[in-house]
Design an enzyme around this catalytic site. Structure first.
Site, PDB file in Angstrom:
ATOM      1  N   GLU A  45       4.996   1.745  -4.503  1.00  0.00           N
ATOM      2  CA  GLU A  45       4.725   1.659  -3.073  1.00  0.00           C
ATOM      3  C   GLU A  45       3.414   2.371  -2.755  1.00  0.00           C
ATOM      4  OE1 GLU A  45       7.232   2.703   1.019  1.00  0.00           O
ATOM      5  OE2 GLU A  45       7.455   4.008  -0.739  1.00  0.00           O
ATOM      6  N   LYS A 114       9.072  -4.453   4.046  1.00  0.00           N
ATOM      7  CA  LYS A 114      10.104  -3.415   4.011  1.00  0.00           C
ATOM      8  C   LYS A 114      10.965  -3.445   5.271  1.00  0.00           C
ATOM      9  CE  LYS A 114      10.449   1.599   3.101  1.00  0.00           C
ATOM     10  NZ  LYS A 114       9.630   2.823   2.932  1.00  0.00           N
ATOM     11  N   CYS A 156      11.444   1.361  -1.760  1.00  0.00           N
ATOM     12  CA  CYS A 156      11.753   2.771  -1.533  1.00  0.00           C
ATOM     13  C   CYS A 156      13.030   2.996  -0.720  1.00  0.00           C
ATOM     14  CB  CYS A 156      10.553   3.457  -0.875  1.00  0.00           C
ATOM     15  SG  CYS A 156      10.538   5.263  -1.054  1.00  0.00           S
TER      16      CYS A 156
END
Length: 268
Positions: A45, A114, A156
């Site tokens: 990321e 995300k 993440c």
């Protein structure tokens, strides 16, 4: 479905505010992974840069995103492999935290935005408000990598939401990508546990590239890029310095675990 065994690599590096320096460091690690035989290479990321503040990073995005995506496509094309990386793109007022996958021909295979944003408060200066500068996505994305299988995409903080991964498996994922910049405070207790849990409960391989070390005076990442097999066994761990986690992705192992422990078929 995965058609044959192959090697995958999860890259670990320390991004800073220096875009070109970050890409040069990543390029060296991609080349090392290719030399060792990797056909699927994951980068973490926020690959292009990690700044001291979200506002500083967001201001740089219009210039950094085109350069970073072009670099990603060139790496995949040059080496004839599939490469994925966490990039940041302009959005509607806020930026978009993306996972972008480039195929061996350099063409973009998939983009994922995300969904779950890191808004937490651990007290003092350890407060994070990702939503202040990042807009969330709302789509579940599985990248069709042909003989390398179906790659379910996440980033993440998504790893804390098991329903996201179950949706990926339902959409055909054999492998789960989890590029991250986990903070040390949570990483030391949660990183390995969460990744192994996602592998076990979905009987999937997990490929988790990671940021590591001090990025600037205010930001640091936990590291430990890993590859986990469908039984939850950690096959490779890059530790706490820049480098690679490299392991074989084996369709027979995947089939064996899903045959012996058919939990996906037992859902009610």
């Amino acid at each position: 479905m995965i058609a044959r065994p192959y090697l995958a690599a999860a890259v670990q590096l320390t991004s800073t505010p220096d875009l070109e320096g970050n890409l040069a460091a990543a390029e060296a690690l991609v080349a090392r992974a290719v030399q060792r035989g990797a056909e699927l290479i994951g980068l973490p990321e926020n690959l292009p840069q990690i700044c001291e503040t979200q506002e500083e990073a967001a201001a740089a995005v219009p210039a950094t995103y085109p350069r970073a995506e072009a670099w990603l496509r060139e790496q995949a094309r040059r080496h004839g492999v599939t490469v994925f990386a966490g990039l940041v793109a302009p959005g509607a007022g806020r930026v978009r935290n993306l996972l972008v996958v480039a195929g061996p021909d350099g063409e973009i295979v998939a983009r994922y935005q995300k969904r779950h944003l890191f808004d937490v408060d651990f007290g003092g200066r350890d407060v994070h408000r990702e939503s202040a500068s990042v807009e969330p996505g709302d789509e579940v994305v599985v990248a069709d990598l042909g003989p390398l299988g179906g790659l379910g995409l996440s980033i993440c903080y998504d790893v804390r939401f098991p329903e996201h991964y179950r949706a990926l498996v339902d959409a055909g994922a054999d492998l789960l990508a989890v590029p991250a910049a986990f903070i040390p405070h949570t990483g030391k207790d949660h990183w390995h546990v969460l990744l192994r849990a996602r592998a076990i409960e979905n009987t999937c391989y997990v490929i988790a590239p990671a940021q590591v070390g001090a990025h600037n005076a205010r930001r640091a990442s936990y590291g430990h890029a890993v590859i986990v097999d469908p039984w939850g066994v950690t096959l490779a761990d890059a530790g706490d310095r820049p480098g690679l986690a490299l392991a074989e992705i084996d369709p027979e192992r995947l089939a064996q675990v899903r045959r012996q422990l058919p939990s996906l078929a037992h859902r009610r």
